[in-house]
Design an enzyme around this catalytic site. Structure first.
Site, PDB file in Angstrom:
ATOM      1  N   HIS A 195      46.802  34.198  36.523  1.00 49.58           N
ATOM      2  CA  HIS A 195      48.239  34.475  36.434  1.00 49.58           C
ATOM      3  C   HIS A 195      48.869  34.501  37.825  1.00 49.58           C
ATOM      4  O   HIS A 195      48.174  34.594  38.846  1.00 49.58           O
ATOM      5  CB  HIS A 195      48.466  35.841  35.779  1.00 49.58           C
ATOM      6  N   HIS A 197      45.779  33.597  40.482  1.00 49.14           N
ATOM      7  CA  HIS A 197      44.498  34.315  40.589  1.00 49.14           C
ATOM      8  C   HIS A 197      44.085  34.958  39.274  1.00 49.14           C
ATOM      9  O   HIS A 197      44.889  35.100  38.346  1.00 49.14           O
ATOM     10  CB  HIS A 197      44.570  35.368  41.699  1.00 49.14           C
ATOM     11  N   ARG A 248      35.584  49.885  36.775  1.00 51.55           N
ATOM     12  CA  ARG A 248      36.178  49.483  38.048  1.00 51.55           C
ATOM     13  C   ARG A 248      37.646  49.884  38.040  1.00 51.55           C
ATOM     14  O   ARG A 248      38.354  49.656  37.051  1.00 51.55           O
ATOM     15  CB  ARG A 248      36.032  47.973  38.214  1.00 51.55           C
TER      16      ARG A 248
END
Ligand SMILES: *[C@@H]1O[C@H](CO)[C@@H](O)[C@H](O)[C@H]1NC(C)=O
Ligand SMILES: *[C@@H]1O[C@H](CO)[C@@H](O)[C@H](O)[C@H]1NC(C)=O
Ligand SMILES: *[C@@H]1O[C@H](CO)[C@@H](O)[C@H](O)[C@H]1NC(C)=O
Ligand SMILES: *[C@@H]1O[C@H](CO)[C@@H](O)[C@H](O)[C@H]1NC(C)=O
Ligand SMILES: *[C@@H]1O[C@H](CO)[C@@H](O)[C@H](O)[C@H]1NC(C)=O
Length: 743
Positions: free
Chosen positions: A672, A724, A734
């Site tokens: 995106h 990316h 994470r």
């Protein structure tokens, strides 16, 4: 120098004299003749030896003046002369003391007050000036007609710049005449001594009989009350002096009479070499003791009172600093007053971490509901009970950075000594340079110079707070000092010290630490210090800003670029990133990862993540400030020439959020563009340890950043070139923090 034994024959005085003799013997090879040899004897009345008296003796000995003290050890019966008339006791003591000199027409006697008076020169200069005044008796003069203003018109007229009225705090004359004057009439101990002498002076016949005059121009005596704007301190080696700009005289005997004691004390510190522009602080090296070479078990005992009177940020560091002091812990007893439930766990942590290290640790817990006043008095009482040699009082606002602070303060050997501490970037400190007439804070003319370390030395100040060391010999005498009417505890304490004629010394010879601002501390969060970026920016940076951030900012260091135009730099400590995760998890309202998102203006998110926005934990304002203060400068270094229109306004950043990736929740994010000019991406935890996989891939460059570093930030353009994706997290959780800057 000769030492004249006082009639009260006091061992302290003898001790001072032998010290003096030693001091002079070692300092001067060619000692000047003593003042007695020149025919001058200084006399004073003192019933107790406070700091004011010691200062007086010190300046006398510096100028080789022989002093005879009457009344030491006797109970003062002259009333409270600070506020009311009185002091007849002085005349009576003097009469008795001077009897042995009553027939001496060769000897000149000077009588002076001693608690608020210093000498700036010796016998020769005094006698020269006395002789020029051409009278057998000279009284000091002042601008107020006290205690009976009705007598004003009976005084001889003087010229504009001269002082017209008699002050009894200093006079000089032939022994025989002085004796006759003090024994001329009866006076009750509670009667006023100044009135006694005034009546004699105003009687033309008596004035003539003893050839009395006033020192109207301040040749010898300078009374400071009402005259502060007429005098200046002149710095000169080896000795600074006082200059009267109205009369052009350089007075020798300086008297801080009346209500200007605080200002006098301040000035006296300069005149007695607390500081000179060329020599610095000579006073600092005098009257000190040394702990060097002492075995630990021979160190003096210290009672440490720790006062947590209101919720205070950075208390963890506060306790660390205490734990890190080099002073032998087995010589320290601790009493902690914690008035707040909020700090209970911090206190427990400290006591557990130091179990058995200190001689004793006792606690006054919030359940006891003890007031600050009582708690501070309890600290003193504990010191008295244990016969401690020093009492060290610390408030929770104090961040000590000099680990040898206790040794330094003890070695300076003052009655009460406070290390200067200041709120960083502010003028707010732990001392007052002056008092206003009501006894509140007032700024002295040198206050800013001290706070900014432009002048370094020992300073005589009227008020110290938050951190100070009290000499053990004082503690018994000031029992209960923290309660006095409606006064704040610290104001009650310093008033007691002042009223006793003792000094509070401030030292700013070195940096000892700083103060934390706890005026208002919001404790509604899990990690409240995160919110302290505005009130306590210095401590905030110490705890949260990465130690190499400034290095990254340095124009001479090249920023890392793991992928083209993707910059990478350290910005936060793990303490910050972990606290941020904690705050998010504590809130727990993670979004569901659907396109529809009621938190957004349009209600729709094109590339949804599982996230919580900064404004949901109340951290939006702080975060935007962080972008402005810490991120923007790096952006300008990385992408030169681009800065926000409204700089230094914070850059616009509408989307600020923490994203959570987990294998069983949302493990990755599809390719995106971001709706930003540039995006920042902060790693909150550790790859390979807290989670497996993860990272960010820039598709155009086929370049991935996977070895992310906790507390480091990625910065890259949001659109067009930097398409990316978020790589798959395969195990663990994470967390990253994202902002879309200048959308
Ligand atoms: C240290 O202070 C004490 C108490 O004020 C005093 O008696 C003593 O003389 C001082 N020691 C030195 C070396 O000045
Ligand atoms: C000394 O300070 C460090 C941090 O600067 C802290 O980790 C340590 O626990 C402190 N030591 C004690 C005994 O409190
Ligand atoms: C900061 O940089 C130095 C080398 O420049 C390094 O040794 C140190 O570990 C870095 N500090 C942290 C917290 O990463
Ligand atoms: C950067 O390097 C130049 C040249 O070596 C030096 O003059 C300058 O002081 C350095 N700047 C900083 C902030 O260290
Ligand atoms: C992208 O990089 C990876 C390894 O870094 C490589 O295996 C792959 O062939 C590259 N793809 C392209 C299209 O260059």
């Amino acid at each position: 120098m000769k030492c004249v034994a006082s009639s009260a024959d006091n061992t302290f005085y003898t001790f001072i004299c032998s010290l003096t003799a030693l001091f002079l013997y070692s300092l001067c090879t060619l000692c000047e003749a003593s003042s007695l040899d020149e025919g001058l004897l200084v006399t004073t009345i003192a019933t107790e030896e406070n700091d004011g008296f010691k200062r007086f003796l010190k300046t006398a000995q510096q100028n080789d003046l022989d002093v005879k003290v009457f009344g030491l050890g006797q109970v003062w019966d002259g009333g409270d002369v600070k506020m009311f008339a009185g002091g007849g006791h002085k005349v009576n003591l003097l009469r008795k003391g001077l009897e042995e000199y009553k027939d001496r027409s060769d000897l000149i006697i000077m009588f002076v007050d001693s608690y608020d008076l210093i000498f700036l020169n010796g016998a020769k200069e005094i006698l020269d000036k006395f002789k020029k005044l051409n009278s057998r008796v000279v009284f000091s003069a002042e601008g107020f007609c006290w205690p009976d203003a009705n007598l004003m018109n009976k005084y001889p007229v003087v010229s504009l710049n001269e002082k017209r009225y008699l002050n009894s705090g200093g006079f000089i004359g032939y022994a025989k005449d002085i004796y006759e004057i003090v024994s001329h009439d009866v006076i009750k101990n509670r009667d006023d001594d100044q009135l006694y002498y005034t009546k004699i002076y105003l009687d033309p016949e008596l004035r003539k009989k003893w050839s009395i005059r006033l020192d109207n121009r301040g040749e010898i005596f300078q009374n400071l009350n009402g005259a502060l704007d007429e005098i200046v301190v002149k710095f000169k080696e080896p000795n600074s002096y006082l200059y009267n700009i109205k009369t052009g005289t350089t007075p020798i005997v300086v008297h801080g009479n009346g209500p200007i004691k605080v200002e006098f004390n301040r000035m006296a510190a300069y005149l007695t070499e607390g500081w000179t522009p060329t020599g610095g602080c000579k006073l600092c090296k005098e009257d000190t003791i040394s702990l060097e070479g002492l075995k630990e078990e021979d160190f003096p005992t210290v009672m440490m009172g720790i006062f947590i009177e209101r919720p205070t940020p950075f208390i963890t560091e506060f306790f660390w600093n205490i734990g890190n002091l080099t002073y032998p812990k087995q010589k320290i007893d601790i009493i902690i007053h914690n008035a707040h439930e909020y700090h209970r766990k911090d206190v427990v942590k400290f006591t557990l971490a130091n179990k058995g290290k200190y001689n004793s640790v006792q606690l006054i817990s919030p359940d006891q509901e003890m007031t600050e006043w009582n708690a501070r008095n309890a600290g003193l009482d504990e010191c008295i009970k244990r016969d401690c040699q020093y009492y060290f009082s610390l408030d929770s606002t104090v961040q000590i950075t000099n680990t040898e602070i206790l040794e330094v303060l003890i070695e300076q050997n003052r009655t009460v000594i406070a290390p200067m501490m200041v709120r960083p970037f502010r003028l707010w400190s732990n001392f007052w340079g002056a008092l206003d007439p009501e006894g509140w804070y007032s700024r002295s003319e040198d206050y800013v110079d001290l706070v900014e370390f432009k002048k370094k030395g020992l300073w005589n100040v009227p008020h110290v707070t938050q951190i100070y060391l009290i000499h053990g010999h004082m503690v018994q005498k000031i029992k209960g000092a923290f309660i006095n009417g409606n006064l704040d505890a610290d104001m009650a304490f310093t008033k007691t010290i002042r009223d006793m004629g003792n000094f509070m010394t401030l030292t700013n010879l070195e940096h000892y630490g700083h103060l934390v601002n706890n005026d208002y501390f919001d404790t509604s969060h899990v990690h409240n210090e995160m919110w302290q970026i505005f009130d306590n920016p210095f401590d905030w940076e110490l705890r949260y800003l990465h130690e190499n951030y400034t290095q990254a900012l340095d124009p001479n260091t090249t920023l890392l670029q793991p992928c083209p135009d993707v910059y990478w730099f350290p910005i936060f400590t793990p303490a910050f990133t972990l606290a941020l995760i904690d705050e998010m998890e504590n809130l727990g309202t993670w979004s569901n990862g659907q396109n529809s998102d009621p938190r957004l203006a349009g209600g729709y998110e094109n590339v949804p993540t599982i996230d919580i926005h900064m404004n949901q934990i109340g951290y939006e304002r702080e975060w935007l400030y962080i972008i402005q203060k810490y991120v923007s400068p790096i952006q300008q270094k990385a992408f030169t020439g681009y800065f926000h229109d409204l700089y230094p306004q914070p850059p616009t950043s509408i989307m600020n959020f923490v994203v959570r990736y987990k294998p069983d929740e949302q493990p990755s994010l599809r390719p995106h563009h971001d709706s930003s000019t540039y995006t920042i991406n902060l790693a909150l935890n550790r790859p390979g340890i807290d989670y497996q996989g993860g990272g960010c891939r820039f598709i155009r460059y086929n370049c991935s950043v996977t070895a992310l570093r906790q507390g480091w930030m990625l910065m890259h353009p949001g659109r067009l070139t930097h398409y990316h994706e978020g790589l798959k997290t395969t195990a663990g959780t994470r967390y990253i923090m994202i902002s879309f800057v200048d959308p």
